[in-house]
Every structure is written in structure tokens, then in C-alpha cells.
Design a protein around this motif. Structure first.
Motif, short mmCIF file in Angstrom:
data_model
loop_
_atom_site.label_atom_id
_atom_site.label_comp_id
_atom_site.label_asym_id
_atom_site.label_seq_id
_atom_site.Cartn_x
_atom_site.Cartn_y
_atom_site.Cartn_z
N ARG A 236 35.55 44.75 45.96
CA ARG A 236 36.11 45.06 44.64
C ARG A 236 35.71 46.47 44.20
N ARG A 237 34.47 46.85 44.46
CA ARG A 237 34.02 48.20 44.05
C ARG A 237 34.79 49.26 44.81
N GLU A 238 35.07 48.98 46.08
CA GLU A 238 35.76 49.99 46.90
C GLU A 238 37.26 50.04 46.62
N LEU A 239 37.85 48.86 46.40
CA LEU A 239 39.31 48.80 46.24
C LEU A 239 39.77 48.94 44.79
N LYS A 240 38.80 48.80 43.87
CA LYS A 240 39.09 48.81 42.42
C LYS A 240 40.05 47.69 42.04
N ARG A 241 39.97 46.60 42.76
CA ARG A 241 40.70 45.38 42.41
C ARG A 241 40.01 44.21 43.12
N SER A 242 40.29 43.01 42.61
CA SER A 242 39.64 41.89 43.28
C SER A 242 40.48 41.44 44.48
N VAL A 243 39.83 40.72 45.37
CA VAL A 243 40.54 40.23 46.56
C VAL A 243 40.60 38.71 46.50
N SER A 244 41.53 38.12 47.25
CA SER A 244 41.59 36.66 47.33
C SER A 244 40.55 36.22 48.36
N ARG A 245 39.50 35.57 47.87
CA ARG A 245 38.43 35.19 48.80
C ARG A 245 38.88 34.13 49.81
N PRO A 246 39.63 33.08 49.40
CA PRO A 246 40.04 32.11 50.43
C PRO A 246 40.93 32.73 51.50
#
Ligand code: BTN
Length: 328
Positions: A236-246
Motif C-alpha cells: 500500500r505504501r509503495e502503490l498508494k492504494r490498497s491491494v486485494s489480499r485474497p
């Protein structure tokens, strides 16, 4: 064998498939061979599980979004593997997924069995360190492998896991992912994931290996303790967005299954070239602490067993495990 999916699960599959378009209750009731009240009850159940669903006048329903949760249902939706991640045991809070996986392995759980958790109260890292495991931010998983290898070849599995992870993350952040031998995955020079491999073996044969993986996925800067804020990062810090963990977890398990298949026939032969490409150490002078020994040398290769090859005073030495610091 998987138990038969519940009505709510079957309903979820149907509405999810329709991707944002409304499906009528009548049609769903017909397809699922139940009454409209059962549809209502199942929709209410899905909402309590965190699914976002739009209902129109008790007539039609639209799937909006899935929760970012590590559940059997969500991971299973994305999982395409044959063996790794099957079966899957997902928990909300555990002490350590590695501890649970070790217990399962000792009681005969099959190869591929995977344990995940949303939070760990006593997550373990390498060299007796703790692994900071805040709730709903990271991915914490452990899986059981039963490779037919000698104990000396087991370090190759950590290296292989790091490679599968790097390749998975590379798709999200191309060109930025590196592996710090043996098993740290870095982005922009900061640690984004770590691997803790624990082995049960007799003299000649490995009985099982538990591979524990911690990925800093959706951590915000404030989710890290002060001591880690500079050295660790998250997707998230690198992409500046959250990712889908599953989804990410399922992709990683897929990648690992591919790598593991090759490993079973040829150990790291097919992986070495790619390992070299991701390595942050090769070409650098490093200091390696291996047990009580401290060795300094030029990192020149990763061998077929996953050992780091150092050039020390003109001679090559392969080191199976240790803690590395780059000197220059
Ligand atoms: C390291 O870099 O020191 C290894 C960290 C490994 C952490 C993972 S999180 C899931 C699994 N359960 C644990 O207790 N540890 C591993």
C-alpha cells in the motif's frame, strides 16, 4: 473433499458472475431451487460476511464488492491451484500460523495444506525475532510441503518461496522487487515480506517443511512500530492504494505451485537464472554471519541448493544459511 457449498455461497457465485448487473430474485430462486424467502435470508447472511450487495425492492440484486478478508470463500474464489492451498484453513486470530501448520503436519495433514490468519498475536520471524502482525493489514500464511529431498536441500525451498513471491509482486510493481538472500523480499530497498521455513527431518530425509510467509500488504506507515518504519514497507505504501489480499494470496500460491513442481524434478535448476536477476546481493561485498562464523566476501552466485556463493580470498565458498549485511 470440499463440503457442499451453502445456499449463501451458491448465491454469491451466481450474483458475482453477473458482474454489476442486477439478477432477479425469481431467476435466482429458480436456479437454486429454493423460495424467495431463502434468497432474502441468504443475501442477509452474505451482507453480515462483509459482501456489498445492492437490493432493489425485494426483486433484484446486484453484486457490488467483496470484503478484503482472508476467508476460505474469498481466497477460494481466486485460487487456481491443484495442491497448494488445498485444504485451506483460515483463522481470524492465532498465535502463529507456523505453529498451527506444524501441529497439522505432525498429525499427518497432506502436502499443500495452508493456514492463514488475519492477525497473529505471537508471529515469529527468523533468528528468534518477532513478526509484527497487525489485524487485517498483512497476509500471514503457512503451508505444508512434503518434498522428497535431503535435509541439506531444504534451504532451497526458502529461496524458491522468495522467488515465487518476488514474481507475484513484480506484476504489481514492475522492476522494483528484489530478493535479499535467503528469503527477504524488498521493494525500494525496504522489506515487504519475509519467510520462515521450519523443517522436520531425520538424517537422510525431510519429513515435512512448514513455509511461513508474512507479507506487508495494506499496512499504513502508522501500522509499523517506530523501529520498523524506515526499514519496512508495504504494498500500500509503495502503490498508494490498497491491494486485494485474497487475490494476491491466491496468485502467490499459484506461482509457488509452479515453482515447486519444477523443484520436485530439478531442484533449483530452472530457478537459478531468475534468482540471480532478483538478487540484491550479487556483485556486492557482503558480511555473512552463519552460526558463530563471520565471513566476508564477494557474493558471486546462488547455487543449485540455494546456497549463497562467496568469493573469499580467491576461493569460492557456498553458504547454506545466514544473515547478510552489504558492505559495498
Ligand atoms: C522473517 O523475515 O524473519 C520471517 C518472517 C515470517 C513471518 C511469517 S507470518 C506467517 C508465519 N507465521 C509466523 O509466525 N511466521 C511466519
Amino acid at each position: 473433499m470440499n463440503p457442499r457449498p451453502s445456499l449463501a455461497e451458491q448465491l454469491l457465485t451466481r450474483i458475482r458472475r453477473s458482474r454489476g448487473t442486477a439478477v432477479s430474485y425469481t431467476r435466482l430462486a429458480k436456479q437454486l431451487n429454493c423460495g424467495q424467502t431463502a434468497i432474502e435470508t441468504s443475501l442477509a447472511e452474505l451482507i453480515t460476511w462483509g459482501y456489498k450487495i445492492r437490493r432493489r425492492r425485494h426483486e433484484a440484486v446486484t453484486f457490488v464488492a467483496a470484503p478484503d478478508l482472508l476467508t476460505e470463500l474469498e481466497i477460494g474464489h481466486f485460487l487456481k491451484t491443484k495442491q497448494i492451498g488445498r485444504p485451506l484453513h483460515c483463522f481470524r486470530l492465532v498465535k502463529s500460523t507456523n505453529d498451527l501448520a506444524i501441529q497439522l503436519a505432525e498429525s499427518g495433514a497432506p502436502e499443500g495444506t495452508t493456514v492463514t490468519a488475519e492477525e497473529q498475536s505471537a508471529g515469529r520471524g527468523r533468528l528468534g525475532r518477532a513478526w509484527h502482525s497487525p489485524a487485517n493489514a498483512g497476509i500471514y500464511l503457512s503451508l505444508i510441503l512434503r518434498p522428497k529431498i535431503k535435509p541439506a536441500q531444504a534451504p532451497g525451498l526458502s529461496v524458491l518461496t522468495a522467488l515465487a513471491l518476488a514474481e507475484t509482486l513484480e506484476r504489481l510493481i514492475p522492476g522494483e522487487v528484489r530478493i535479499k538472500w535467503p528469503n527477504d523480499v524488498l521493494i525500494s530497498g525496504r522489506k515487504v515480506a519475509g519467510i520462515l521455513t521450519e523443517l522436520a527431518a531425520d538424517r537422510n530425509r525431510v519429513q515435512h517443511v512448514v513455509v511461513g510467509v508474512g507479507i506487508n500488504a495494506n499496512h499504513r506507515a502508522t501500522d509499523f512500530p517506530d523501529s520498523l518504519r524506515e526499514t519496512a514497507t508495504s504494498l500500500r505504501r509503495e502503490l498508494k492504494r490498497s491491494v486485494s489480499r485474497p487475490e494476491l494470496l491466491a496468485e502467490f500460491l499459484g506461482q509457488l505451485e509452479k515453482e515447486y513442481r519444477r523443484f520436485q524434478t530439478n531442484l533449483l535448476k530452472a530457478a537459478r537464472k531468475r534468482l540471480r536477476r532478483y538478487s540484491v546481493l550479487l556483485g556486492h561485498t557482503v558480511q555473512l554471519q552463519s552460526g558463530s562464523e563471520r565471513i566476508e566476501g564477494l557474493a558471486v552466485d546462488i547455487d543449485a541448493d540455494g546456497a549463497l556463493v562467496l568469493e573469499v580470498d580467491g576461493a569460492r565458498r557456498a553458504i547454506a544459511a545466514g544473515e547478510v549485511t552489504v558492505i559495498k
